[in-house]
Every structure is written in structure tokens, then in C-alpha cells.
Write a protein that holds these residues in place. Sequence first.
Motif, mmCIF file in Angstrom:
data_model
loop_
_atom_site.group_PDB
_atom_site.id
_atom_site.type_symbol
_atom_site.label_atom_id
_atom_site.label_comp_id
_atom_site.label_asym_id
_atom_site.label_seq_id
_atom_site.Cartn_x
_atom_site.Cartn_y
_atom_site.Cartn_z
ATOM 1 N N ALA A 12 0.830 -1.209 0.000
ATOM 2 C CA ALA A 12 0.000 0.000 0.000
ATOM 3 C C ALA A 12 0.865 1.261 0.000
ATOM 4 N N ALA A 13 1.947 1.267 0.776
ATOM 5 C CA ALA A 13 2.825 2.440 0.821
ATOM 6 C C ALA A 13 3.491 2.668 -0.534
ATOM 7 N N LEU A 14 3.999 1.622 -1.137
ATOM 8 C CA LEU A 14 4.613 1.771 -2.467
ATOM 9 C C LEU A 14 3.594 2.207 -3.501
ATOM 10 N N THR A 15 2.385 1.665 -3.429
ATOM 11 C CA THR A 15 1.328 2.055 -4.362
ATOM 12 C C THR A 15 0.987 3.537 -4.202
ATOM 13 N N CYS A 16 0.879 3.996 -2.974
ATOM 14 C CA CYS A 16 0.586 5.419 -2.733
ATOM 15 C C CYS A 16 1.676 6.306 -3.313
ATOM 16 N N LEU A 17 2.932 5.949 -3.072
ATOM 17 C CA LEU A 17 4.039 6.757 -3.593
ATOM 18 C C LEU A 17 4.058 6.779 -5.115
ATOM 19 N N ILE A 18 3.839 5.617 -5.738
ATOM 20 C CA ILE A 18 3.857 5.543 -7.206
ATOM 21 C C ILE A 18 2.689 6.320 -7.800
ATOM 22 N N ASN B 127 0.983 8.791 -6.463
ATOM 23 C CA ASN B 127 1.188 10.219 -6.238
ATOM 24 C C ASN B 127 2.250 10.788 -7.169
ATOM 25 N N PHE B 128 3.256 9.991 -7.485
ATOM 26 C CA PHE B 128 4.304 10.447 -8.399
ATOM 27 C C PHE B 128 3.752 10.660 -9.809
ATOM 28 N N PHE B 129 2.915 9.741 -10.283
ATOM 29 C CA PHE B 129 2.402 9.854 -11.646
ATOM 30 C C PHE B 129 1.222 10.812 -11.760
ATOM 31 N N VAL B 130 0.445 10.953 -10.719
ATOM 32 C CA VAL B 130 -0.708 11.853 -10.769
ATOM 33 C C VAL B 130 -0.276 13.302 -10.574
ATOM 34 N N LYS B 131 0.851 13.499 -9.893
ATOM 35 C CA LYS B 131 1.384 14.826 -9.533
ATOM 36 C C LYS B 131 0.495 15.448 -8.468
#
Length: 189
Positions: free
Chosen positions: A31-37, A39-43
Motif C-alpha cells: 500500500a505504501a509503495l502504491t501510494c508513492l507511485i 502520487n508520483f504519476f498523478v502529480k
Amino acid sequence: MKIEYTYPQLPKQKRIFLRIRNVMKYLLLIAALTCLIVNFFVKGKAWSIVAVWSMWMFWNLILSPDVIELNLISQTVKFLFYVCILLWLIDFFLASGWAIFVVPIVAFTGLIMTALFFLIDINSQIQNSMPMIWLILISLAAVVLCYFQLPEINWPIVVLGGVALAMLFAGVFFHEAFMLELKKRFHTN
């Protein structure tokens, strides 16, 4: 050759908790990695940092409790530490401007709670007083820092300083056991 186990079997409830904890560890990491990824792509705003800190907070407070400092004062100070950082992260990354008012309210509430836990049973809680002492000192340092850094001091900061000073004076001047505990913790021999 047959190996003989000398350790007692874990109770069934403890084994179930350990299995759930092991599964949750991987779910929280995913879940933490998914959130970071995402958020990175959505900006946009860094909401993933708040989400990751919340997951870390859940892991440390619920799924991986302390073994050594497992007492009411220590756990209250630990919870207060995590909540104050979470509030600052929300203020910094998502909606700014309110944490300087809210965090001192949470902090002096935590100070009052630890003082009540301490005063309810002084004789048994005196050995658990170090987290409370650190909380008092950190609160006083934060008040001094706010005094010199902020153009205007709000009432929660004043109350935080007042509560921290009152607890410091009450502990130092009115309780001999408190002073003996400080001498034990900070001995030089």
C-alpha cells in the motif's frame, strides 16, 4: 537424532496475531509503495507522504507494540509524538496554516494526560517518568523556538509553555522521589 524443544508453545491467540501481523506487514508495504507511485504519476500535492506516515504509525502503535517501555506514560508520549508529526505533515503537504494552532493544543493535552497518569500512582510510575521528562523538555524548547521565530504567539503556545513549566516545577521542587529518579537516570559513577 531427535531434537527436543525446550521452549513452551505459543498460545493460539499469539500465533494468530503473529500471522496477521506478518500478512499486514506485506500489505502495508504494498500500500505504501502504491501510494508513492500513484502520487508520483498523478502529480499534485504530496498526499502519499501523509498516507505512508499514517501506515507507519499504525504499524508501530498497533501491530508492533513496544516490548521494553510498555507502560501508559511511554505509550501516551509515543502516540503524541506520532500524531504531532502527522499533523505537521498534513499542514506542510496538504493544507497549510493551521498546525501552529492545533499541534500545541494536542501537545498540552498530552502533557496533562501524562501528568494525570503519573499522579494517579506516583510510586509505581516514577520509574516510567523519563518519557514524560523528555516531553516536558521538548515542549519547553518548542515554546522558546516559537517565541523567537513567530511574529505573534497564540494562546495554545502560551498554555503549552505554562503546562510544561508547571509540570517541571511540580516535579523538581515538590517530589523527592522524582529527584531521586533523575539522579538514578543521570548518574556519573
